[in-house]
Design an enzyme around this catalytic site. Structure first.
Site, PDB file in Angstrom:
ATOM      1  N   HIS A 183       0.948  -0.985  -0.182  1.00  0.00           N
ATOM      2  CA  HIS A 183       0.193  -0.076   0.157  1.00  0.00           C
ATOM      3  C   HIS A 183       0.983   1.470   0.486  1.00  0.00           C
ATOM      4  CE1 HIS A 183       0.460  -1.291   4.245  1.00  0.00           C
ATOM      5  NE2 HIS A 183       0.578   0.156   4.368  1.00  0.00           N
ATOM      6  N   HIS A 195       1.025   5.380   0.917  1.00  0.00           N
ATOM      7  CA  HIS A 195       0.499   6.203   1.756  1.00  0.00           C
ATOM      8  C   HIS A 195       0.808   7.334   1.147  1.00  0.00           C
ATOM      9  CE1 HIS A 195       1.016   4.539   5.899  1.00  0.00           C
ATOM     10  NE2 HIS A 195       1.558   3.947   4.681  1.00  0.00           N
TER      11      HIS A 195
END
Ligand code: AMP
Ligand code: ZN
Length: 140
Positions: free
Chosen positions: A99, A101
């Site tokens: 992921h 950010h």
């Protein structure tokens, strides 16, 4: 993976505040935001590390990150953005599903630059720097 939080979000088994979705990528607000608009961008398929991503999926992920930086900045009237990946446990990755950010930044927000994330800076000789550059170059 049913025990992966982000796979459960992708599958709709856990709620999220989704801000973008296509066939391969999902983006949603971080549940514990570092700033208003803190957004996570994930491949829908479960891969733990950046290095595990097929090249086309990595390209899709970066394309969505690229679009989201300005979308998020505009939405929360941010002055700047820090984009980062905690890629691996030693780098602070807590959810083992890739992921990115997107963290909106504001003048005077008290945060630091990305230079602040590592430990003490190493004192490397010219020879060591040459060796490291060569070793990376051989693998890139
Ligand atoms: P990392 O340390 O890079 O693995 O960051 C994981 C991020 O996921 C943290 O910023 C958490 O706040 C965020 N997070 C964990 N669970 C959820 C969730 N259910 N929905 C949205 N964000 C989450
Ligand atoms: Zn997953």
């Amino acid at each position: 993976m049913t025990d992966c939080i982000f796979c459960r979000i992708v599958d709709g088994d856990l709620p999220s505040r989704t801000v973008y979705e296509d066939d391969s990528i999902l983006a949603f607000l971080d549940a514990n935001p570092l700033a208003p608009g803190h957004t996570l961008v994930v491949p829908k398929a479960h891969h733990e590390r950046l290095d595990d991503l097929p090249g086309d999926l990595a390209a899709d992920l970066f394309a969505v990150l690229y679009d989201l930086v300005s979308a998020v900045e505009d939405a929360v009237d941010a002055d700047a953005t820090t984009v980062g990946f905690n890629d691996g446990a030693a780098a602070g990755q807590e959810v083992p599903h890739v992921h990115g950010h997107v963290v909106p930044r504001f003048e005077g927000d008290g945060g630091g630059p990305i230079h602040a994330v590592a430990g003490s800076s190493p004192d490397l000789s010219d020879g060591e720097l040459d060796d490291i550059a060569a070793a990376i170059g051989e693998r890139a």
